[in-house]
Scaffold this active site. Structure first.
Site, mmCIF file in Angstrom:
data_model
loop_
_atom_site.group_PDB
_atom_site.id
_atom_site.type_symbol
_atom_site.label_atom_id
_atom_site.label_comp_id
_atom_site.label_asym_id
_atom_site.label_seq_id
_atom_site.Cartn_x
_atom_site.Cartn_y
_atom_site.Cartn_z
ATOM 1 N N ARG A 70 -51.478 15.274 -1.464
ATOM 2 C CA ARG A 70 -51.134 13.989 -2.100
ATOM 3 C C ARG A 70 -49.638 13.721 -2.022
ATOM 4 O O ARG A 70 -49.211 12.578 -1.958
ATOM 5 C CB ARG A 70 -51.608 13.975 -3.564
ATOM 6 C CG ARG A 70 -53.064 13.590 -3.722
ATOM 7 C CD ARG A 70 -53.414 13.280 -5.170
ATOM 8 N NE ARG A 70 -53.337 14.444 -6.029
ATOM 9 C CZ ARG A 70 -54.239 15.419 -6.075
ATOM 10 N NH1 ARG A 70 -55.283 15.360 -5.293
ATOM 11 N NH2 ARG A 70 -54.101 16.442 -6.901
ATOM 12 N N TYR A 74 -48.081 10.308 -0.836
ATOM 13 C CA TYR A 74 -47.163 9.524 -1.664
ATOM 14 C C TYR A 74 -45.872 9.213 -0.916
ATOM 15 O O TYR A 74 -45.348 8.102 -0.982
ATOM 16 C CB TYR A 74 -46.839 10.273 -2.966
ATOM 17 C CG TYR A 74 -48.022 10.461 -3.894
ATOM 18 C CD1 TYR A 74 -49.144 9.648 -3.805
ATOM 19 C CD2 TYR A 74 -48.004 11.450 -4.881
ATOM 20 C CE1 TYR A 74 -50.228 9.827 -4.654
ATOM 21 C CE2 TYR A 74 -49.087 11.629 -5.732
ATOM 22 C CZ TYR A 74 -50.204 10.820 -5.609
ATOM 23 O OH TYR A 74 -51.268 10.995 -6.449
ATOM 24 N N TYR A 96 -52.632 -0.331 -10.191
ATOM 25 C CA TYR A 96 -53.515 -0.560 -11.348
ATOM 26 C C TYR A 96 -52.870 0.064 -12.583
ATOM 27 O O TYR A 96 -52.042 0.959 -12.485
ATOM 28 C CB TYR A 96 -54.934 -0.041 -11.090
ATOM 29 C CG TYR A 96 -55.115 1.455 -11.164
ATOM 30 C CD1 TYR A 96 -55.001 2.252 -10.041
ATOM 31 C CD2 TYR A 96 -55.433 2.068 -12.371
ATOM 32 C CE1 TYR A 96 -55.176 3.622 -10.110
ATOM 33 C CE2 TYR A 96 -55.619 3.441 -12.457
ATOM 34 C CZ TYR A 96 -55.484 4.211 -11.326
ATOM 35 O OH TYR A 96 -55.648 5.564 -11.400
HETATM 36 C C1 SAM Z 1 -52.588 8.562 -11.128
HETATM 37 S S1 SAM Z 1 -53.042 8.259 -12.798
HETATM 38 C C2 SAM Z 1 -52.785 6.526 -12.897
HETATM 39 C C3 SAM Z 1 -52.687 5.984 -14.303
HETATM 40 C C4 SAM Z 1 -52.360 4.497 -14.330
HETATM 41 N N1 SAM Z 1 -51.065 4.265 -13.740
HETATM 42 C C5 SAM Z 1 -52.379 3.904 -15.739
HETATM 43 O O1 SAM Z 1 -51.453 3.162 -16.074
HETATM 44 O O2 SAM Z 1 -53.306 4.161 -16.500
HETATM 45 C C6 SAM Z 1 -54.759 8.525 -12.673
HETATM 46 C C7 SAM Z 1 -55.351 8.997 -13.991
HETATM 47 O O3 SAM Z 1 -55.350 7.910 -14.891
HETATM 48 C C8 SAM Z 1 -56.483 7.977 -15.710
HETATM 49 N N2 SAM Z 1 -57.344 6.817 -15.419
HETATM 50 C C9 SAM Z 1 -57.439 6.118 -14.283
HETATM 51 N N3 SAM Z 1 -58.351 5.137 -14.403
HETATM 52 C C10 SAM Z 1 -58.838 5.256 -15.654
HETATM 53 C C11 SAM Z 1 -59.820 4.545 -16.393
HETATM 54 N N4 SAM Z 1 -60.503 3.523 -15.863
HETATM 55 N N5 SAM Z 1 -60.047 4.930 -17.669
HETATM 56 C C12 SAM Z 1 -59.390 5.969 -18.238
HETATM 57 N N6 SAM Z 1 -58.478 6.663 -17.584
HETATM 58 C C13 SAM Z 1 -58.186 6.319 -16.314
HETATM 59 C C14 SAM Z 1 -57.232 9.273 -15.357
HETATM 60 O O4 SAM Z 1 -56.762 10.321 -16.196
HETATM 61 C C15 SAM Z 1 -56.786 9.457 -13.933
HETATM 62 O O5 SAM Z 1 -56.939 10.793 -13.521
#
Ligand code: SAM
Length: 272
Positions: A70, A74, A96
């Site tokens: 990753r 990145y 997102y």
């Molecule tokens: C790389 S991070 C990105 C987080 C994103 N930037 C945010 O603002 O929430 C990815 C992690 O965010 C969390 N995540 C992503 N999508 C999610 C969702 N729909 N509901 C809850 N947690 C989520 C999970 O822990 C996942 O492993």
């Protein structure tokens, strides 16, 4: 030449978690006004929606590959974004959630752009964290709230405060030292359970949480005992919330010091 003299610029914005309903007017305006838009989004439907806001939306998703680190992915994303900034374009990176929450690429791209003299900044978005406070009825101020990336909790000796909330991110890839996998599995989550079991009983109830990304969906809110976490179905988009396991301990020494200050302040007022 100072930063404002260079023609290229970068803004990283967040779309929030739920399609359509979380995007701010400012984020939308940055998307519409930019020359080029790079998108790292939760699914294809969201990407399609952003494509309707701008004719040149380039997905960063193809950089991901199973078996590829990753970190390499990145760095390639940052390079793709910076190439357009250096070409003098107004570039918008759309991510997102919140672009600065558990997200390496937006922070790095902005840092590199600024170090090269370009205008670059971030606009906040609604993150998974914000959604979980709303959906689970949690106020992080009530007992305090710790956030850890699950692998970091395994790779380093961290101190957990079991009287506060604990939020674990990226549990679906917990323990992946290669940074090249899209999922680990039960054996890796068992290591996470063993680490957490130092501070929590195995029957302590955790919440597996997934915010709705489409307006027709309901959030996933599933309660599971800590000891059963290895067998739970946990994907890339799940976050695990560990509620407090113990009551906060009062601190009588500090309270006594504060009471003495109150007394001193009161007698100063009385003698004035
Ligand atoms: C790389 S991070 C990105 C987080 C994103 N930037 C945010 O603002 O929430 C990815 C992690 O965010 C969390 N995540 C992503 N999508 C999610 C969702 N729909 N509901 C809850 N947690 C989520 C999970 O822990 C996942 O492993």
């Amino acid at each position: 030449m100072n930063s404002t003299d260079l023609p290229g610029s970068l803004v990283c914005v967040g779309l929030g978690m739920t399609l359509g309903s979380h995007v701010s007017p400012l984020a939308r305006s940055h998307i519409e006004q930019s020359d080029v838009v790079f998108a790292a989004l939760s699914d294809g439907v969201v990407e399609l929606w952003v494509s309707q806001m701008h004719p040149d939306v380039r997905s960063l998703q193809p950089f991901y590959q199973e078996g590829k680190s990753r970190m390499q992915t990145y760095r390639q994303m940052v390079e793709a974004i910076l190439t357009e900034v250096r070409a003098g374009k107004r570039v918008c990176g759309v991510f997102y959630g919140h672009p600065g929450v558990f997200a390496w690429v937006p922070h790095k791209a902005i840092q590199v752009a600024q170090s090269e003299g370009y205008r670059a900044h971030m606009e906040p978005g609604i993150s998974a964290e914000d959604c979980l406070y709303a959906d689970l009825g949690i106020d992080p101020g009530k007992y305090g709230c710790q956030h850890f990336e699950a692998s970091q909790l395994l790779f380093y000796r961290r101190r957990i405060d079991a009287t506060a909330y604990l939020v674990l991110w990226q549990v679906g890839v917990a323990g992946d030292q290669s940074l090249a996998r899209f999922a680990t599995g039960a054996a890796y989550r068992q290591v996470l359970v063993d680490v957490l079991a130092r501070d929590y009983p195995l029957q302590h109830e955790l919440i597996i949480y997934r915010a709705a990304t489409l307006p027709i969906q309901q959030p996933r809110i599933e309660r599971v005992a800590l000891g059963d976490l290895p067998q739970a179905d946990i994907g890339m988009a799940d976050t695990v919330v560990v509620p407090p396991a113990r009551a906060m301990e009062p601190n009588p020494e500090i309270r006594a010091r504060l009471a003495a200050l109150d007394l001193a302040a009161a007698s100063e007022i009385a003698s004035a």
